[in-house]
Design an enzyme around this catalytic site. Structure first.
Site, PDB file in Angstrom:
ATOM      1  N   ARG A  83       0.859  -1.192   0.000  1.00 25.44           N
ATOM      2  CA  ARG A  83       0.000   0.000   0.000  1.00 25.44           C
ATOM      3  C   ARG A  83       0.893   1.239   0.000  1.00 25.44           C
ATOM      4  NH1 ARG A  83      -2.411   2.930   4.886  1.00 25.44           N
ATOM      5  NH2 ARG A  83      -3.724   4.478   3.882  1.00 25.44           N
ATOM      6  N   HIS A 127      -2.925  10.918   0.959  1.00 25.53           N
ATOM      7  CA  HIS A 127      -2.437  10.674   2.323  1.00 25.53           C
ATOM      8  C   HIS A 127      -1.843  11.981   2.853  1.00 25.53           C
ATOM      9  CE1 HIS A 127      -0.893   7.315   5.177  1.00 25.53           C
ATOM     10  NE2 HIS A 127      -0.578   8.452   5.768  1.00 25.53           N
ATOM     11  N   GLU A 172      -7.323   8.393   6.528  1.00 27.22           N
ATOM     12  CA  GLU A 172      -7.606   9.019   7.820  1.00 27.22           C
ATOM     13  C   GLU A 172      -8.134  10.446   7.730  1.00 27.22           C
ATOM     14  OE1 GLU A 172      -4.172   8.663  10.355  1.00 27.22           O
ATOM     15  OE2 GLU A 172      -4.357   6.494  10.500  1.00 27.22           O
ATOM     16  N   ASN A 307      -6.899   1.665  10.267  1.00 24.80           N
ATOM     17  CA  ASN A 307      -5.576   1.907  10.822  1.00 24.80           C
ATOM     18  C   ASN A 307      -5.722   1.905  12.335  1.00 24.80           C
ATOM     19  OD1 ASN A 307      -4.906   2.298   8.168  1.00 24.80           O
ATOM     20  ND2 ASN A 307      -4.484   4.493   8.354  1.00 24.80           N
ATOM     21  N   TYR A 309      -3.818   1.658  16.128  1.00 25.51           N
ATOM     22  CA  TYR A 309      -2.609   1.734  16.960  1.00 25.51           C
ATOM     23  C   TYR A 309      -2.891   1.482  18.433  1.00 25.51           C
ATOM     24  CZ  TYR A 309      -0.344   3.182  12.736  1.00 25.51           C
ATOM     25  OH  TYR A 309       0.142   3.176  11.458  1.00 25.51           O
ATOM     26  N   GLU A 373      -3.215  -0.362   8.371  1.00 21.51           N
ATOM     27  CA  GLU A 373      -2.018   0.038   9.119  1.00 21.51           C
ATOM     28  C   GLU A 373      -2.116  -0.536  10.516  1.00 21.51           C
ATOM     29  OE1 GLU A 373      -1.055   4.235   9.395  1.00 21.51           O
ATOM     30  OE2 GLU A 373      -1.613   4.580   7.302  1.00 21.51           O
TER      31      GLU A 373
END
Ligand code: GBH
Length: 470
Positions: A83, A127, A172, A307, A309, A373
Site C-alpha cells: 500500500r 495521504h 484518515e 488503521n 494503533y 495500518e
C-alpha cells in the site's frame, strides 16, 4: 494478555492479503524533482517549530530514486501486497488544471516494478499532502477541494487503472481534519473547531465524488481508510464487561460518534449521527452540508481500511474544556491506561483491535474490513556480529504478533477480514515527530540510505509464508 494473544496456531483464511504500507510524503523525498510543487506538508515542515528537529520530507527515504531496490526488498521479504500513496502535487502541481505527466511516470514505473515482483498494489490517492495552491484557496474548509479530489482521482485512474484494481480515496480523514485544522499539530496547522468540522464534511464529500469518478471509470475495489479505535473507559479497557455510569456511557458514545460514526455512517448509511450534527450546529452551523451531499457521500464502498494503533480511552469529567482535536468534548477527559507503551508513548492494547473489528463488522456487515495500518515505533539499536548487522526488535515483533492474533480472533468471531498491512515497510518521516520515531520493519540509515531488514521483517516473512502463525 489472554493466552489466545500469545500462543497457539492462528492460520488465516485462504486469500487473506499480507503486506506493508507507506505514504508518499513520508518516504519519497525528491521534493523538487520533475515538476512537483509543494504540498501543505512541505510548507508546514519548512516552518520553524512545527516538526521536531526541523526535519522535512525533502529527502526522506529517497524512495523516488530507489523504488526499484525497495521493490526488490519487498519481494525478498515475501510481501504479497504493498500500500502506497500518490503525491497529488507531483501529479497535478496546482491541484487543479494541467496534469504533470512526469509525476505520473514515477507511479507508472513503480506499478510495473511491483507487477514484475508479483506484488499487488493498493493505491491511496490522498495521504495528507494537499497541493499548497489548494490550501491557499481554503483547503478542505472549501467544498471546491472535494471536487478537485474527484478530478485528480480520475486523472490517476486514467494512467494506472489498467494495472491497479484496489483504490483508497483518503487516508484518515479524521486525522487530517482534526489534527490539521483543529489542534494544528499537523499541516496545514490551523486551529479552529468550526474549520475542522467543515473539513471533515468536505473530506467525506471528496470520498463520495472520487468514488463516483472511479466507479464510472471502471475501478474494481474502492476503499476508505480511517483511523479507528474502540472508545472505552479505563475500567472497560481492563474489563470489557465493566458497568459504566450514565455519564461515562455518554462520554464514550459522544467520542465514538466523533471518531468512528462521523466517518462511517455517512459513507455506509447515508446519515450523520445526531450527536455529530448537534456538535456541528454549535460550531459554525450546518450550512456547509448541502441537500444532496449525503446521497453523494453514500456510495457503494467495497472495503473499509482500518488503521489501528491503540484504544481511545475517555471518561466523564465535569468542567473539563473540550480537547482542541475534539470539538464538542466538553466534560470529557482523554485518559490513559495502565499498559506498556511504544516510543510514541502509545499504550499497547491488542485486545482493542479484536474488540474494534468485531464491533465494526457487526455494525456494518455490508462492508469488508482490512487492517491497512498497524505497527509500532520503538528505540531500535543496530548491532553487529560475525554474521553482519542486525536490529533485534523483539518488542516490535511481539507487538505485531499479538495484534495479528487479535485480527485472527476477530476472524474466528465472524468478522469479514480481508487482509493485514504493517505500518510501515521502512522507517520514515513520522510527521510532527520527524525521523526520530521509527515504525519500519526495515531500518533506514538516513546518512547512507542503506536498508536493513529488522528481525521483525524476517519474522513477518515467515508469517506470510505460513499464512499466519502455524
Ligand atoms: C497513521 O496515523 C498515519 O496514517 C501514518 O502516516 C503514520 O505514520 C502512522 O499512523 C503512525 O503515526 O487523541 O487527538 O492525540 C496516525 C494515527 C490517530 C495516531 C490519532 C494518534 C491520536 C489522536 N493517529 N491518534 S489524539
Amino acid at each position: 494478555l489472554p493466552s489466545y494473544l500469545t500462543e497457539g496456531r492462528a492460520v488465516f483464511p485462504e486469500g487473506f492479503v499480507w503486506g506493508a504500507a507507506t505514504a508518499s510524503y513520508q518516504i519519497e523525498g525528491a521534493a523538487r524533482d520533475d515538476g512537483r510543487a509543494p504540498s501543505v506538508w512541505d510548507t508546514f515542515a519548512r516552518t520553524p517549530g512545527k516538526v521536531a528537529f526541523g526535519h522535512t520530507g525533502d529527502v526522506a527515504c529517497d524512495h523516488y530514486h530507489r523504488y526499484a531496490d525497495d521493490v526488490r526488498l519487498m519481494r525478498e521479504l515475501g510481501l504479497r501486497a504493498y500500500r502506497f500513496s500518490i503525491s497529488w502535487p507531483r501529479v497535478q502541481p496546482d491541484g487543479t488544471g494541467p496534469i504533470n505527466p512526469r509525476g505520473l511516470d514515477f507511479y507508472d514505473r513503480l506499478v510495473d516494478e511491483l507487477a514484475g515482483a508479483g506484488i499487488t498494489p493498493y493505491v491511496t490517492l490522498y495521504h495528507w499532502d494537499l497541493p499548497q495552491t489548494l490550501e491557499d484557496r481554503g483547503g478542505w474548509t472549501s467544498r471546491e477541494t472535494a471536487h478537485r479530489l474527484a478530478d485528480y482521482a480520475e486523472a490517476v485512474y486514467a494512467r494506472l487503472g489498467d494495472r491497479v484494481s484496489n483504490w483508497a480515496t483518503l487516508n484518515e480523514p479524521w486525522v487530517q481534519a482534526f489534527l490539521g485544522y483543529g489542534s494544528g499539530i499537523h499541516a496545514p496547522g490551523r486551529t479552529d473547531a468550526a474549520s475542522a468540522l467543515r473539513a471533515a464534511h468536505h473530506f467525506l464529500l471528496g470520498h463520495g465524488l472520487a468514488t463516483q469518478a472511479l466507479r464510472a471509470a471502471g475501478a474494481q475495489e474502492i476503499m476508505l481508510v480511517i483511523n479507528s479505535s474502540p472508545v472505552v473507559t479505563p475500567a472497560q479497557s481492563a474489563d470489557p464487561a465493566a458497568e459504566l455510569s450514565e455519564a461515562d456511557a455518554e462520554a464514550v458514545h459522544r467520542v465514538d460518534c466523533l471518531l468512528n460514526k462521523q466517518m462511517l455512517d455517512p459513507v455506509l448509511r447515508g446519515s450523520y449521527p445526531e450527536e455529530v450534527l448537534r456538535i456541528v450546529e454549535r460550531h459554525g452551523g450546518l450550512d456547509h452540508i448541502h441537500d444532496g451531499d449525503l446521497a453523494d457521500i453514500h456510495q457503494r464502498t467495497d472495503l473499509i481500511g482500518i488503521n489501528y494503533y491503540n484504544p481511545c480511552v475517555v471518561r466523564s469529567s465535569p468542567g473539563e474544556p473540550a480537547n482542541p482535536a475534539w470539538p464538542g468534548t466538553e466534560d470529557i477527559l482523554f485518559d490513559g491506561v495502565d499498559a506498556p507503551k511504544t516510543a510514541m508513548d502509545w499504550p499497547i492494547v491488542p485486545t482493542g483491535l479484536s474488540r474494534l473489528l468485531v464491533r465494526l463488522s457487526a455494525d456494518y456487515p455490508e462492508v469488508g474490513l482490512m487492517v491497512t495500518e498497524n505497527g509500532a515505533a520503538f528505540e531500535d539499536v543496530v548491532t553487529k556480529d560475525a554474521t553482519g548487522e542486525h536490529v533485534h526488535d523483539t518488542d516490535r515483533t511481539a507487538y505485531l504478533e499479538s495484534h495479528l492474533r487479535a485480527v485472527h480472533a476477530a476472524v474466528e468471531a465472524g468478522a469479514d477480514m480481508r487482509g493485514y498491512l504493517v505500518w510501515s515497510l521502512l522507517d520514515n518521516f513520522e510527521w510532527a515527530e520527524g525521523y526520530n520515531r521509527r515504525f519500519g520493519i526495515v531500518h533506514v540509515d538516513y546518512a547512507t540510505q542503506r536498508r536493513l531488514p529488522k528481525d521483525s521483517a524476517l519474522w513477518y516473512r515467515g508469517v506470510i509464508r505460513e499464512n499466519g502463525l502455524a
